[in-house]
Write a protein that holds these residues in place. Sequence first.
Motif, mmCIF file in Angstrom:
data_model
loop_
_atom_site.group_PDB
_atom_site.id
_atom_site.type_symbol
_atom_site.label_atom_id
_atom_site.label_comp_id
_atom_site.label_asym_id
_atom_site.label_seq_id
_atom_site.Cartn_x
_atom_site.Cartn_y
_atom_site.Cartn_z
ATOM 1 N N TYR A 18 -8.437 13.467 10.706
ATOM 2 C CA TYR A 18 -9.846 13.178 10.410
ATOM 3 C C TYR A 18 -10.006 12.767 8.954
ATOM 4 O O TYR A 18 -10.669 11.775 8.644
ATOM 5 N N VAL A 19 -9.411 13.535 8.059
ATOM 6 C CA VAL A 19 -9.531 13.241 6.623
ATOM 7 C C VAL A 19 -8.971 11.854 6.323
ATOM 8 O O VAL A 19 -9.566 11.086 5.567
ATOM 9 N N GLU A 20 -7.861 11.521 6.946
ATOM 10 C CA GLU A 20 -7.278 10.184 6.759
ATOM 11 C C GLU A 20 -8.253 9.101 7.220
ATOM 12 O O GLU A 20 -8.467 8.092 6.537
ATOM 13 N N ALA A 21 -8.873 9.306 8.373
ATOM 14 C CA ALA A 21 -9.840 8.329 8.885
ATOM 15 C C ALA A 21 -11.063 8.242 7.987
ATOM 16 O O ALA A 21 -11.572 7.145 7.723
ATOM 17 N N TRP A 22 -11.534 9.378 7.501
ATOM 18 C CA TRP A 22 -12.722 9.390 6.646
ATOM 19 C C TRP A 22 -12.459 8.754 5.289
ATOM 20 O O TRP A 22 -13.398 8.355 4.605
ATOM 21 N N ASN A 23 -11.199 8.642 4.900
ATOM 22 C CA ASN A 23 -10.853 8.035 3.613
ATOM 23 C C ASN A 23 -10.726 6.516 3.695
ATOM 24 O O ASN A 23 -10.448 5.864 2.694
ATOM 25 N N GLN A 24 -10.945 5.945 4.870
ATOM 26 C CA GLN A 24 -10.933 4.493 5.000
ATOM 27 C C GLN A 24 -12.156 3.928 4.273
ATOM 28 O O GLN A 24 -13.176 4.608 4.145
ATOM 29 N N PRO A 25 -12.066 2.690 3.799
ATOM 30 C CA PRO A 25 -13.201 2.112 3.061
ATOM 31 C C PRO A 25 -14.514 2.220 3.838
ATOM 32 O O PRO A 25 -14.586 1.845 5.005
ATOM 33 N N LYS A 52 -19.270 6.872 3.787
ATOM 34 C CA LYS A 52 -20.597 6.341 3.464
ATOM 35 C C LYS A 52 -21.376 6.026 4.745
ATOM 36 O O LYS A 52 -22.551 6.352 4.870
ATOM 37 N N SER A 53 -20.710 5.425 5.711
ATOM 38 C CA SER A 53 -21.363 5.098 6.979
ATOM 39 C C SER A 53 -21.798 6.354 7.719
ATOM 40 O O SER A 53 -22.893 6.416 8.276
ATOM 41 N N MET A 54 -20.931 7.370 7.725
ATOM 42 C CA MET A 54 -21.282 8.629 8.396
ATOM 43 C C MET A 54 -22.498 9.261 7.743
ATOM 44 O O MET A 54 -23.426 9.700 8.423
ATOM 45 N N LEU A 55 -22.498 9.305 6.434
ATOM 46 C CA LEU A 55 -23.616 9.928 5.727
ATOM 47 C C LEU A 55 -24.903 9.137 5.902
ATOM 48 O O LEU A 55 -25.980 9.713 6.027
#
Length: 120
Positions: free
Chosen positions: A20-27, A31-34
């Motif tokens: 998950y952390v790896e996916a969330w660190n994608q460009p 920001k999109s999730m938030l």
Amino acid sequence: MLTEPGIKKGYLTKEEEAKYVEAWNQPNAMKSMLNYYRASSLYPFEERVHKPVALPHKVFQSPTLIVWGNADEAFENSNLDGIEEYVPNVTIHRLDGVGHAPQHEKPEKVNEFMRDFLNK
């Protein structure tokens, strides 16, 4: 905040957390999730209780399945109140004691609901 509940409840492993952390660190991923939650006007919730959001009255006719965790800390249970007015062909399953990720916390039950829904 995002993975701790899953780790504590035992439905998320450290290896899965790392993915998950790896996916969330994608460009732009985080920001999109938030931005999704910012746009939801969820907070401050207390103000919304007395002044519900006015929605355009558009009816969604397709059969719809909602699996809802009644212990979700992100979405208030009253979000589903009156949904039948907008989604008349809705099937709702509420899971007591389940939080924001029913598919992780109760995967067998969610799969059962999905199979039953799709078989109708």
